[in-house]
Scaffold this motif. Structure first.
Motif, PDB file in Angstrom:
ATOM      1  N   ARG A   1       0.817  -1.218   0.000  1.00 51.90           N
ATOM      2  CA  ARG A   1       0.000   0.000   0.000  1.00 51.90           C
ATOM      3  C   ARG A   1       0.851   1.268   0.000  1.00 51.90           C
ATOM      4  NH1 ARG A   1      -5.174  -0.997   1.777  1.00 51.90           N
ATOM      5  NH2 ARG A   1      -5.523   1.181   1.187  1.00 51.90           N
ATOM      6  N   ALA A   2       2.088   1.163   0.446  1.00 54.44           N
ATOM      7  CA  ALA A   2       2.997   2.320   0.423  1.00 54.44           C
ATOM      8  C   ALA A   2       4.431   1.809   0.452  1.00 54.44           C
ATOM      9  CB  ALA A   2       2.736   3.246   1.608  1.00 54.44           C
ATOM     10  N   ALA A   3       5.299   2.500  -0.291  1.00 56.94           N
ATOM     11  CA  ALA A   3       6.710   2.103  -0.349  1.00 56.94           C
ATOM     12  C   ALA A   3       7.589   3.343  -0.436  1.00 56.94           C
ATOM     13  CB  ALA A   3       6.974   1.196  -1.550  1.00 56.94           C
ATOM     14  N   GLY A   4       8.556   3.434   0.474  1.00 57.92           N
ATOM     15  CA  GLY A   4       9.469   4.558   0.493  1.00 57.92           C
ATOM     16  C   GLY A   4      10.621   4.363  -0.478  1.00 57.92           C
ATOM     17  N   VAL A   5      11.091   5.470  -1.044  1.00 57.65           N
ATOM     18  CA  VAL A   5      12.235   5.447  -1.954  1.00 57.65           C
ATOM     19  C   VAL A   5      13.484   5.707  -1.128  1.00 57.65           C
ATOM     20  CG1 VAL A   5      13.268   6.453  -4.015  1.00 57.65           C
ATOM     21  CG2 VAL A   5      10.776   6.274  -3.828  1.00 57.65           C
TER      22      VAL A   5
END
Length: 362
Positions: free
Chosen positions: A37-41
């Motif tokens: 649902r969310a992924a940090g770079v």
């Protein structure tokens, strides 16, 4: 049943990443399928494509992420379908020498693996996934010890940060450096990890907390994280730090860049008897040179902090509670909320030193 998911794939070194349709492996015993649902770079992902690290290809990027469990295999006991989870790129086996001696962040079954195959395929051929996860994808299949359940009240975007930048930065301060109230802390490099270290140092009662970056634009972010002072990196850094620390130098320097030059700068800006903690992941051929006499006479300690020297199963839920209770504010860390297709542009901004964390919201 076969499942498919779109993911960000680098087919060959130097070739731009593109969104491709991937075939997920069928989950086996002890595995879970998670809808991301969310992924940090993260800068570690950038290291996979800029030559700092040389992983095998084709490669699915991403490792700092949160999502929801949509399927579990046999003998899975730690999560259920519907649970909100944070991914753990350094899962502990709990059986090797390091795990049994209280160092699960150095687990011998997962340490040092930049990318590996996990059964995911592209055009019928195996692909590799970053740090065993490949989280820049709509779904992933992972072992159950690679997910940590968190309260559903915590937003997925903030939860994703707990899996790498927050845990790494805060753990470097609390666990590796052991910063105590009243000690001075220097943090070099103000990406997501560095800003998390600044916040953790301030929460630990440190003072002054001196934040350093090559970009003047990071000053506002540093102050929002809790820095008492901000300096633009220069050859005069050691002198400037001493002017803020009664001419001694910092008690602790937290290096969050991963370059020989910034490690040496951290060393020079630390007082005699102080400690330098290296958090940034550097290149194999970037050699750090220190004079033997300086090592002896300065009595400084140089340590590395891998994954915040944290037991993820314990510290991720604790960090989640701190966020929900208002003891830990992460709002300043997310400077861009983007889509999966925007991640290559986020890498460009990161390489220029812009912003804190970009988070892809799926």
């Amino acid at each position: 049943m076969t499942h498919y998911a779109r993911g960000l794939v680098v087919r060959d070194p130097g070739v731009p990443a593109t969104i491709e349709e991937l075939r997920l492996p069928v989950i086996g015993p002890g595995q879970v399928r998670v809808e991301i649902r969310a992924a940090g770079v993260c800068h570690s992902d950038l290291s996979m494509i800029n030559g700092t690290l040389r992983p095998p290809h084709p490669l699915v990027l991403g490792h700092e992420a949160a999502g929801q469990v949509v399927e579990i295999g046999d003998r899975v006991s730690r999560v259920r379908v519907g649970d909100h989870v944070v991914l753990n790129w350094q899962p502990a086996c709990r059986n090797c020498w390091f795990c049994e001696h209280g160092q699960p962040w150095l687990c011998s079954t997962s340490s040092g693996v930049a990318a590996l195959e996990n059964g995911m395929t592209l055009d019928g051929a195996p692909v590799h996934v970053t740090l065993g996860l490949g989280a820049f994808a709509e779904q992933v299949v992972a072992p159950e010890n690679a997910v940590v359940a968190v309260p559903p009240q915590l937003g997925f975007d903030l939860a994703a940060l707990l899996g790498c930048s927050v845990l790494t930065g805060s753990g470097a301060v609390r666990n590796t450096a052991g910063v105590r109230p009243g000690e001075s802390v220097l943090v070099i490099g103000l990406g997501g990890v560095g800003l998390s270290a600044v916040a953790a140092a301030r929460a630990a009662g440190a003072g002054p907390v001196i934040a350093v970056d090559v970009s003047e634009a990071k000053k506002g972010l540093a102050e929002a994280a809790g820095a008492t002072d901000f300096l633009v990196s220069s050859d005069a850094l050691s002198k400037e730090v001493r002017a803020l620390t009664e001419k001694r130098g910092a008690d602790h320097a937290i290096e969050c860049v991963g370059r020989a030059s910034t490690i040496r700068a951290a060393w020079r800006a630390t007082r005699r008897g102080g400690q330098v903690t290296v958090v940034g992941m550097g290149a194999a051929d970037d050699m750090v040179q220190l004079a033997a006499l300086d090592i002896f006479s300065s009595a400084r300690t140089l340590k590395a902090s891998v994954y915040g020297q944290a037991d993820t199963d314990l510290e991720v839920p604790a960090l989640a509670r701190d966020v929900l209770d208002g003891r830990l504010n992460l709002d300043h860390l997310i400077t861009d909320r983007i889509t999966l297709a925007d991640i290559p542009d986020a890498f460009t901004r990161m390489a220029r030193g812009e912003g804190a964390r970009s988070v892809a919201v799926l």
